[in-house]
Design a protein around this motif. Structure first.
Motif, mmCIF file in Angstrom:
data_model
loop_
_atom_site.group_PDB
_atom_site.id
_atom_site.type_symbol
_atom_site.label_atom_id
_atom_site.label_comp_id
_atom_site.label_asym_id
_atom_site.label_seq_id
_atom_site.Cartn_x
_atom_site.Cartn_y
_atom_site.Cartn_z
ATOM 1 N N GLU A 45 0.822 -1.206 0.000
ATOM 2 C CA GLU A 45 0.000 0.000 0.000
ATOM 3 C C GLU A 45 0.856 1.257 0.000
ATOM 4 O O GLU A 45 0.556 2.225 -0.710
ATOM 5 C CB GLU A 45 -0.926 -0.009 1.224
ATOM 6 C CG GLU A 45 -1.875 1.175 1.282
ATOM 7 C CD GLU A 45 -2.796 1.121 2.476
ATOM 8 O OE1 GLU A 45 -3.452 2.145 2.773
ATOM 9 O OE2 GLU A 45 -2.870 0.057 3.144
ATOM 10 N N ARG A 46 1.949 1.257 0.777
ATOM 11 C CA ARG A 46 2.847 2.416 0.807
ATOM 12 C C ARG A 46 3.524 2.613 -0.542
ATOM 13 O O ARG A 46 3.681 3.743 -1.019
ATOM 14 C CB ARG A 46 3.895 2.238 1.917
ATOM 15 C CG ARG A 46 3.340 2.165 3.330
ATOM 16 C CD ARG A 46 2.624 3.441 3.738
ATOM 17 N NE ARG A 46 3.500 4.577 3.788
ATOM 18 C CZ ARG A 46 4.032 5.076 4.913
ATOM 19 N NH1 ARG A 46 3.766 4.506 6.076
ATOM 20 N NH2 ARG A 46 4.800 6.144 4.877
ATOM 21 N N MET A 47 3.946 1.519 -1.179
ATOM 22 C CA MET A 47 4.606 1.644 -2.474
ATOM 23 C C MET A 47 3.645 2.145 -3.546
ATOM 24 O O MET A 47 4.008 2.977 -4.385
ATOM 25 C CB MET A 47 5.199 0.301 -2.899
ATOM 26 C CG MET A 47 6.566 0.006 -2.320
ATOM 27 S SD MET A 47 7.773 1.347 -2.553
ATOM 28 C CE MET A 47 7.780 1.480 -4.329
ATOM 29 N N ARG A 48 2.430 1.650 -3.543
ATOM 30 C CA ARG A 48 1.448 2.120 -4.524
ATOM 31 C C ARG A 48 1.206 3.620 -4.375
ATOM 32 O O ARG A 48 1.140 4.350 -5.363
ATOM 33 C CB ARG A 48 0.133 1.350 -4.373
ATOM 34 C CG ARG A 48 0.130 -0.030 -5.021
ATOM 35 C CD ARG A 48 -1.276 -0.611 -4.993
ATOM 36 N NE ARG A 48 -1.399 -1.865 -5.703
ATOM 37 C CZ ARG A 48 -1.616 -1.975 -7.014
ATOM 38 N NH1 ARG A 48 -1.701 -0.893 -7.770
ATOM 39 N NH2 ARG A 48 -1.732 -3.173 -7.580
ATOM 40 N N ALA A 49 1.098 4.080 -3.142
ATOM 41 C CA ALA A 49 0.847 5.500 -2.909
ATOM 42 C C ALA A 49 2.038 6.348 -3.357
ATOM 43 O O ALA A 49 1.873 7.394 -4.006
ATOM 44 C CB ALA A 49 0.536 5.735 -1.433
ATOM 45 N N LEU A 50 3.246 5.905 -3.012
ATOM 46 C CA LEU A 50 4.434 6.660 -3.404
ATOM 47 C C LEU A 50 4.564 6.719 -4.917
ATOM 48 O O LEU A 50 4.847 7.782 -5.494
ATOM 49 C CB LEU A 50 5.685 6.009 -2.794
ATOM 50 C CG LEU A 50 7.017 6.697 -3.129
ATOM 51 C CD1 LEU A 50 7.113 8.062 -2.468
ATOM 52 C CD2 LEU A 50 8.201 5.816 -2.722
#
Length: 376
Positions: A45-50
């Motif tokens: 989820e963090r990678m998708r947002a970044l």
């Protein structure tokens, strides 16, 4: 003619940025981790947002403008093109200072601290603390050339930095570094006077052979054990197989971003969220520089080249050290003094991590000033 220094700005072509956007659009994502924390690596989820921000909102041209404001230049030393930023101080008595970055860093780490060091008067400081700031990119990093043969160890880089400073008109200078910048600066300290007046580190390697005599040193050894058990996988891979990891990181911008984003979470001194300390733009400035220069493999080779052969140098010039609380290694004054008998400055700032100049530029700048203040 071989000593010529020429302007060399950051100016990546539009098609390179277009290719980045297209690759982000075509990302093949892995499945979600089976835990609710970072213990398996960077969460999906963090990678998708970044990466959504990277694709739709991030502006590399703004980063280029900040870099190009610091006189980016190139010169050819020992068979390699060396790229560097150079911020001359307006103060007539300023002292030259070379700052060396590490991995996964770059000169971008110093963009906030460099103006504070070069022009303290403009930032409410003492003009007597001013430096002419030189920020070279390590071989295989940024716009510096990528070595095509082995041999660019710490001593060779240090000799290149001495030559670079000489070409800039600085026959004597101070040196500072953390991470691999510590190793280069250690080699510069070994060269010593008359060229190198003094050195300052914001990293000190701790080894399991060290003996603890108090609770502080016990914590230092425990931090080393925790790092080896939970955070050293990247290091082992880059020591053993930098070429292998380079294929994936050079081909996938998301892979490159995840490789670094995990380090920002692990190694910065944040309160639970690295993006509250370093903005997405700041993180992506550094990630994008690695991506656009295609330096995943060439930068990783510094581990293969030097990690197993690094030998600390005997340093006779004054040494300063700042132990930031969120650093990878935690070193006591006693340990540092045993290694560097000429230690003249040791301090423990209240906050800051592995990327001290990036995370806490004001504190970092004051540590550098304090270390060298009495030596001008």
């Amino acid at each position: 003619m071989t000593e010529i220094i020429q302007p060399h700005p950051f100016a990546f072509p539009d098609p390179a940025l277009g290719d980045l956007r297209e690759r982000l659009d075509r990302t093949r994502w892995p499945d979600r981790e089976t835990v609710d924390d970072w213990s398996q690596g960077t969460p999906l989820e963090r990678m998708r947002a970044l990466c959504d921000y990277w694709r739709h909102a991030y502006d590399w041209r703004a980063a280029e403008a900040r870099l190009n404001a610091l006189n980016p230049s190139m010169t050819h030393i020992d068979g390699l093109d060396v790229h560097f930023l150079h911020l001359r101080s307006p103060e007539p008595d300023a002292m030259p200072l070379v700052l060396t970055h590490g991995w996964p860093g770059s000169v971008i780490e110093f963009l906030k601290a460099a103006p504070l060091l070069a022009d303290p008067r403009a930032h409410g400081g003492d003009p007597g603390d001013a430096f002419h700031v030189v920020l070279p990119s390590l071989p295989g990093f940024g716009l510096t050339g990528k070595p095509t043969r082995t041999g660019w160890d710490m001593d060779r880089i240090a000799r290149a930095w001495v030559e670079l400073m000489r070409r800039l008109g600085y026959d004597q200078f101070f040196a500072q570094g953390g991470d691999w910048g510590h190793a280069v600066t250690d080699a510069l300290g070994g060269i010593g006077a008359p060229a190198v007046r003094a050195v300052h580190f914001n990293y000190f390697p701790v080894f399991d052979t060290m003996r603890a005599v108090d609770a502080e040193e016990e914590r230092g050894l425990q931090r080393l054990k925790d790092f080896a058990a939970n955070e050293a996988g990247y290091q082992i891979e880059q020591i053993q197989s930098p070429q292998t990891i380079g294929y994936g990181l050079t081909d996938s911008p998301v892979g490159q971003a995840a490789w670094f984003y995990e380090k920002y979470e692990q190694w910065t001194d944040h309160d639970g969220d690295p993006e509250k300390l370093l903005s997405r733009d700041e993180m992506l400035d550094n990630i994008t520089l690695y991506w656009l220069t295609g330096t995943a493999a060439s930068s990783a080779r510094i581990y293969w080249e030097s990690f197993r052969s690094f030998t600390p140098h005997r340093i006779e010039v004054p040494v300063g050290f700042s132990q930031f609380p969120g650093e990878i290694a935690l070193a006591s004054r006693r340990w540092v003094k045993e290694r560097y008998p000429t230690l003249n400055h040791y301090n423990k700032p209240v906050k800051g991590g592995h990327f001290a100049a990036w995370e806490q530029p004001e504190i970092f700048a004051e540590e550098v000033r304090a270390s060298f203040r009495a030596l001008r």
